[in-house]
Design an enzyme around this catalytic site. Structure first.
Site, short mmCIF file in Angstrom:
data_model
loop_
_atom_site.label_atom_id
_atom_site.label_comp_id
_atom_site.label_asym_id
_atom_site.label_seq_id
_atom_site.Cartn_x
_atom_site.Cartn_y
_atom_site.Cartn_z
CG HIS A 25 0.53 6.25 -0.63
ND1 HIS A 25 -0.54 7.04 -0.99
CD2 HIS A 25 0.08 5.47 0.39
CE1 HIS A 25 -1.57 6.75 -0.23
NE2 HIS A 25 -1.23 5.79 0.61
CG HIS A 65 -1.78 1.19 1.37
ND1 HIS A 65 -3.08 1.21 0.96
CD2 HIS A 65 -1.51 2.45 1.85
CE1 HIS A 65 -3.59 2.42 1.19
NE2 HIS A 65 -2.64 3.18 1.74
CD GLU A 66 1.76 3.41 3.64
OE1 GLU A 66 1.95 4.54 3.14
OE2 GLU A 66 0.72 3.11 4.24
#
Length: 154
Positions: free
Chosen positions: A74, A70-71
């Site tokens: 980003h 998920h990170e």
């Protein structure tokens, strides 16, 4: 999984980046012991991924890998100059393409924190609260229905 040192954490983040994104992770991944409600966060100004160390000790490897993916969504979108925020279409598409979770699971230690549980009579939505709620003053945020205490817990 036991707590990894930050060198091992960076190696794992780089490995996951290559496996799922086909791109290297050049920057830094660190632990932030002050994180409470999230598994990790990406800081665009520093190009740094911060991880909550409690997630490495309280969950299995699969949850940690999901948070890192998920990170990294980003991170890679920010590096490429695309929309990297949660509401951006590019971000949602990359989450889906890499099989990354939209949210992380709540910590088991944080689940025990809630002392009061309220249920909407109309729609059945459950509200977990640390503090008591004045039932004469507050209504359901979803349907404006009446709230009642759950006698099993609160």
């Amino acid at each position: 999984m036991s707590l990894l040192d930050e060198k091992d954490l960076n190696e794992i983040v780089h490995e996951i980046s290559m496996r799922f994104f086909g791109k290297p992770f050049y920057d830094n991944a660190i632990y932030n012991h002050r994180l409470r409600t999230t598994g990790g966060r990406y800081i665009p100004a520093k190009r740094t991924i911060e991880m909550n160390p409690k997630y490495t000790s309280e969950f299995d490897d699969e949850e940690l890998i999901g948070i890192i993916k998920h990170e990294l969504c980003h991170y890679h979108l920010h590096v490429e100059g695309k929309g990297f925020r949660h509401g951006d279409r590019d971000f949602k598409n990359l989450l889906k393409a890499t099989g990354s979770p939209r949210h992380c699971s709540p910590l088991p230690s944080a689940e025990k924190r809630f002392k009061h549980i309220y249920i909407c009579k109309n729609c059945g939505h459950v509200y977990r609260r640390v503090r008591r709620v004045n039932l004469a003053k507050y209504r359901c945020g979803k349907c404006r229905g009446e709230l009642v205490r759950d006698n099993k817990k609160g």
